[in-house]
Motif scaffolding. Structure first.
Motif, PDB file in Angstrom:
ATOM      1  N   HIS A 135       0.825  -1.205   0.000  1.00 27.64           N
ATOM      2  CA  HIS A 135       0.000   0.000   0.000  1.00 27.64           C
ATOM      3  C   HIS A 135       0.861   1.259   0.000  1.00 27.64           C
ATOM      4  CE1 HIS A 135      -3.107   2.912   0.965  1.00 27.64           C
ATOM      5  NE2 HIS A 135      -2.293   3.354   1.916  1.00 27.64           N
ATOM      6  N   ILE A 136       1.879   1.307   0.861  1.00 26.46           N
ATOM      7  CA  ILE A 136       2.743   2.490   0.949  1.00 26.46           C
ATOM      8  C   ILE A 136       3.473   2.719  -0.365  1.00 26.46           C
ATOM      9  CG2 ILE A 136       4.757   3.488   2.101  1.00 26.46           C
ATOM     10  CD1 ILE A 136       2.274   3.511   3.831  1.00 26.46           C
ATOM     11  N   ASP A 137       3.928   1.645  -1.000  1.00 30.35           N
ATOM     12  CA  ASP A 137       4.627   1.775  -2.280  1.00 30.35           C
ATOM     13  C   ASP A 137       3.730   2.417  -3.340  1.00 30.35           C
ATOM     14  OD1 ASP A 137       6.883   0.641  -1.213  1.00 30.35           O
ATOM     15  OD2 ASP A 137       6.557  -1.345  -2.090  1.00 30.35           O
ATOM     16  N   GLN A 138       2.448   2.110  -3.294  1.00 29.38           N
ATOM     17  CA  GLN A 138       1.524   2.600  -4.318  1.00 29.38           C
ATOM     18  C   GLN A 138       0.875   3.938  -3.963  1.00 29.38           C
ATOM     19  OE1 GLN A 138      -1.336  -0.396  -5.637  1.00 29.38           O
ATOM     20  NE2 GLN A 138       0.089  -2.019  -5.062  1.00 29.38           N
ATOM     21  N   HIS A 139       0.589   4.129  -2.663  1.00 34.79           N
ATOM     22  CA  HIS A 139      -0.233   5.281  -2.271  1.00 34.79           C
ATOM     23  C   HIS A 139       0.387   6.149  -1.175  1.00 34.79           C
ATOM     24  CE1 HIS A 139      -3.521   3.417  -4.534  1.00 34.79           C
ATOM     25  NE2 HIS A 139      -3.266   2.291  -3.889  1.00 34.79           N
ATOM     26  N   GLY A 140       1.556   5.770  -0.675  1.00 34.60           N
ATOM     27  CA  GLY A 140       2.116   6.510   0.448  1.00 34.60           C
ATOM     28  C   GLY A 140       1.203   6.424   1.657  1.00 34.60           C
ATOM     29  N   HIS A 141       1.083   7.509   2.403  1.00 30.03           N
ATOM     30  CA  HIS A 141       0.226   7.515   3.585  1.00 30.03           C
ATOM     31  C   HIS A 141      -1.154   8.090   3.294  1.00 30.03           C
ATOM     32  CE1 HIS A 141       3.060   6.485   6.982  1.00 30.03           C
ATOM     33  NE2 HIS A 141       3.835   6.452   5.915  1.00 30.03           N
ATOM     34  N   GLN A 142      -1.445   8.293   2.032  1.00 29.53           N
ATOM     35  CA  GLN A 142      -2.748   8.841   1.675  1.00 29.53           C
ATOM     36  C   GLN A 142      -3.853   7.839   1.972  1.00 29.53           C
ATOM     37  OE1 GLN A 142      -2.625  10.032  -2.415  1.00 29.53           O
ATOM     38  NE2 GLN A 142      -1.317  11.815  -2.032  1.00 29.53           N
ATOM     39  N   GLY A 143      -5.049   8.376   2.258  1.00 29.57           N
ATOM     40  CA  GLY A 143      -6.205   7.519   2.449  1.00 29.57           C
ATOM     41  C   GLY A 143      -6.741   7.020   1.121  1.00 29.57           C
ATOM     42  N   LEU A 144      -7.609   6.038   1.198  1.00 33.14           N
ATOM     43  CA  LEU A 144      -8.260   5.488   0.011  1.00 33.14           C
ATOM     44  C   LEU A 144      -9.733   5.844   0.067  1.00 33.14           C
ATOM     45  CD1 LEU A 144      -6.731   1.881   0.030  1.00 33.14           C
ATOM     46  CD2 LEU A 144      -6.007   3.818  -1.387  1.00 33.14           C
ATOM     47  N   LEU A 145     -10.274   6.333  -1.024  1.00 32.54           N
ATOM     48  CA  LEU A 145     -11.708   6.597  -1.080  1.00 32.54           C
ATOM     49  C   LEU A 145     -12.474   5.304  -0.852  1.00 32.54           C
ATOM     50  CD1 LEU A 145     -11.912   9.121  -4.046  1.00 32.54           C
ATOM     51  CD2 LEU A 145     -12.716   9.527  -1.706  1.00 32.54           C
ATOM     52  N   ALA A 146     -13.411   5.340   0.080  1.00 29.18           N
ATOM     53  CA  ALA A 146     -14.070   4.111   0.522  1.00 29.18           C
ATOM     54  C   ALA A 146     -14.830   3.399  -0.587  1.00 29.18           C
ATOM     55  CB  ALA A 146     -15.007   4.425   1.692  1.00 29.18           C
ATOM     56  N   ASP A 147     -15.258   4.136  -1.612  1.00 28.04           N
ATOM     57  CA  ASP A 147     -16.011   3.503  -2.703  1.00 28.04           C
ATOM     58  C   ASP A 147     -15.144   3.214  -3.926  1.00 28.04           C
ATOM     59  OD1 ASP A 147     -15.587   6.074  -3.543  1.00 28.04           O
ATOM     60  OD2 ASP A 147     -17.675   6.502  -4.078  1.00 28.04           O
ATOM     61  N   SER A 148     -13.809   3.231  -3.750  1.00 27.83           N
ATOM     62  CA  SER A 148     -12.899   3.011  -4.880  1.00 27.83           C
ATOM     63  C   SER A 148     -12.506   1.545  -5.006  1.00 27.83           C
ATOM     64  CB  SER A 148     -11.635   3.849  -4.709  1.00 27.83           C
ATOM     65  OG  SER A 148     -10.877   3.394  -3.598  1.00 27.83           O
ATOM     66  N   ASN A 149     -12.067   1.168  -6.197  1.00 28.94           N
ATOM     67  CA  ASN A 149     -11.579  -0.194  -6.410  1.00 28.94           C
ATOM     68  C   ASN A 149     -10.327  -0.458  -5.573  1.00 28.94           C
ATOM     69  OD1 ASN A 149     -13.575  -0.833  -8.273  1.00 28.94           O
ATOM     70  ND2 ASN A 149     -12.382  -0.066 -10.016  1.00 28.94           N
ATOM     71  N   GLU A 150      -9.481   0.561  -5.403  1.00 26.71           N
ATOM     72  CA  GLU A 150      -8.268   0.406  -4.594  1.00 26.71           C
ATOM     73  C   GLU A 150      -8.618   0.087  -3.147  1.00 26.71           C
ATOM     74  OE1 GLU A 150      -7.302   2.943  -8.103  1.00 26.71           O
ATOM     75  OE2 GLU A 150      -8.903   2.930  -6.592  1.00 26.71           O
ATOM     76  N   CYS A 151      -9.653   0.736  -2.643  1.00 28.60           N
ATOM     77  CA  CYS A 151     -10.078   0.469  -1.275  1.00 28.60           C
ATOM     78  C   CYS A 151     -10.636  -0.941  -1.134  1.00 28.60           C
ATOM     79  CB  CYS A 151     -11.130   1.495  -0.841  1.00 28.60           C
ATOM     80  SG  CYS A 151     -11.658   1.303   0.884  1.00 28.60           S
ATOM     81  N   ARG A 152     -11.442  -1.349  -2.095  1.00 29.34           N
ATOM     82  CA  ARG A 152     -12.009  -2.700  -2.041  1.00 29.34           C
ATOM     83  C   ARG A 152     -10.907  -3.754  -2.102  1.00 29.34           C
ATOM     84  NH1 ARG A 152     -16.456   0.032  -4.448  1.00 29.34           N
ATOM     85  NH2 ARG A 152     -15.463   0.142  -6.503  1.00 29.34           N
TER      86      ARG A 152
END
Length: 384
Positions: free
Chosen positions: A187-204
């Motif tokens: 997760h950190i490699d792809q998004h750093g410490h940013q949050g994920l939108l709860a309705d996004s494919n990344e979050c799922r």
């Protein structure tokens, strides 16, 4: 609640009394986390202490976003309590020590290896890796501890749980081992410490891996308990199992969203154990679920000293052999000469203060107090 809840802002509180020692850095981390996008409420527990960017011993409620970095790498870390069939009055430290032996290695080293592999296959998807770590405790503050009840405060609640004061208890504290850390790194490699939108494919996608890690941690605690029970030549019954590090959909203060727990015990899943250090008492409590604390409680005594400070502070006062025996008469098995200093009782807050604060805040009723008998950390072969 008296003076047991400190309102740091409209959205941030700290469950702590005037004599609860809390580092300023931990409070700063608590307040900084409240500024994350979508973060609505933050509650620090009396065991709050600084973590790697985020405080440990806290719960966080967000909408729109979830924050994997906030949960950290030990997804599903938690505790399970088992009641063994051993009579507390008939056990000795030396016999327990000898029977348990070494449980740092893989499960296949045990006579029940094939049986346990079948259990793993029935509980976890085949694609989940890190299987050699299953049934092992790991490093840090993880442990397995044999305990006995020395005080019963609520006889009725105690009996309702099927507990017997004469029987030895087994408390297991461990998590998802290398699996959770692997998920966090990805997760950190792809998004750093940013949050994920709860309705996004990344979050799922993250939540699917997260849920597998939580299940991995639960199976790991089950296997650690079964392994120790087999070594002791006895059976046992699981009384409870809860997770301290995870994210879940929840409703707080009438609003749907996500509860993040980072070193926090759930207050909405029945009775729980809040442990002290390895030389202190643990407490079996009945939570009084409240949105004030985001349906959460302290998960232990909480660190007082940073790990890097411990050996320097204590090595002139105690030898490794001395730290292997506690003031309560219990034994600590820890062949890692650095870890035994890092996990010394002096490095932690008094458990009694944590419990008194939770009681004063109206968040728990104490059912019983547990005294350590023997704590297993590592025979020196512990791996991360």
């Amino acid at each position: 609640m008296g003076n047991y809840v400190q309102l740091l802002s409209a959205r941030v509180n700290l469950i702590a009394s005037a004599d609860t020692w809390i580092e300023g850095d931990a409070i700063a981390q608590l307040q900084n986390t409240a500024k994350l996008p979508g973060m609505h409420y933050v509650s620090g527990m009396p065991d709050l202490h600084p973590g790697r960017g985020y405080p440990v011993g806290a719960a966080f409620f967000s909408t729109e976003y979830i924050y994997p970095a906030l949960i950290g790498g030990d997804i599903g870390c938690g505790m399970a309590l088992w009641q063994t069939n051993l009579d507390t009055r008939k056990v000795s430290h030396s016999k327990l020590d000898k029977k348990i032996g070494n449980i740092d290695g893989p499960l296949c080293d045990e006579a029940q290896g094939e049986e346990w592999q079948a259990l793993i296959a029935s509980q976890l998807p085949a694609e989940i890796g890190f299987r050699p770590a299953l049934g092992t405790i790991g490093g840090g503050n993880h442990f397995a501890e044999l305990q006995c009840f020395d005080e019963i405060h609520d006889v009725e609640a105690f009996a309702a749980l099927g507990l017997n004061k004469a029987q030895l208890q087994l408390l297991v504290h461990s998590g998802s081992r290398g699996l959770g850390q692997h998920i966090l790194r990805q997760h950190i490699d792809q998004h750093g410490h940013q949050g994920l939108l709860a309705d996004s494919n990344e979050c799922r996608a993250y939540l699917a891996e997260h849920d597998q890690a939580v299940r991995f941690a639960e199976v790991n605690r089950l296997l650690i308990a079964q392994r120790i029970l087999a070594k002791l030549g006895t059976d046992g019954a699981q009384i409870l199992d809860v997770n301290h590090n995870l994210v879940l959909p929840a409703q707080m203060h009438g609003q749907p969203g996500w509860i993040h727990r980072k070193g926090a015990t759930p207050a909405d899943q029945g009775a729980v154990v809040i442990p002290g250090s390895r030389g202190d008492y643990s407490y079996l409590v009945q939570p009084m679920a409240s949105d004030l604390s985001l349906q959460s409680l302290a998960h232990g005594a909480g660190r007082k000293w940073m790990r890097s400070e411990c050996k320097g502070r204590l090595s002139s006062r105690y030898t490794v052999a001395q730290l292997s025996r506690t003031k309560l008469g219990s034994q600590v098995i820890c062949a890692d000469r650095v870890l035994i200093y890092e996990e010394a009782p002096e490095a932690y807050k008094p458990a009694s203060n944590i419990i008194a604060t939770l009681v004063g805040a109206g968040l728990v009723n104490v059912i019983a107090r547990l005294k350590p008998v023997l704590t297993y950390k590592t025979r020196g072969e512990c791996c991360e």
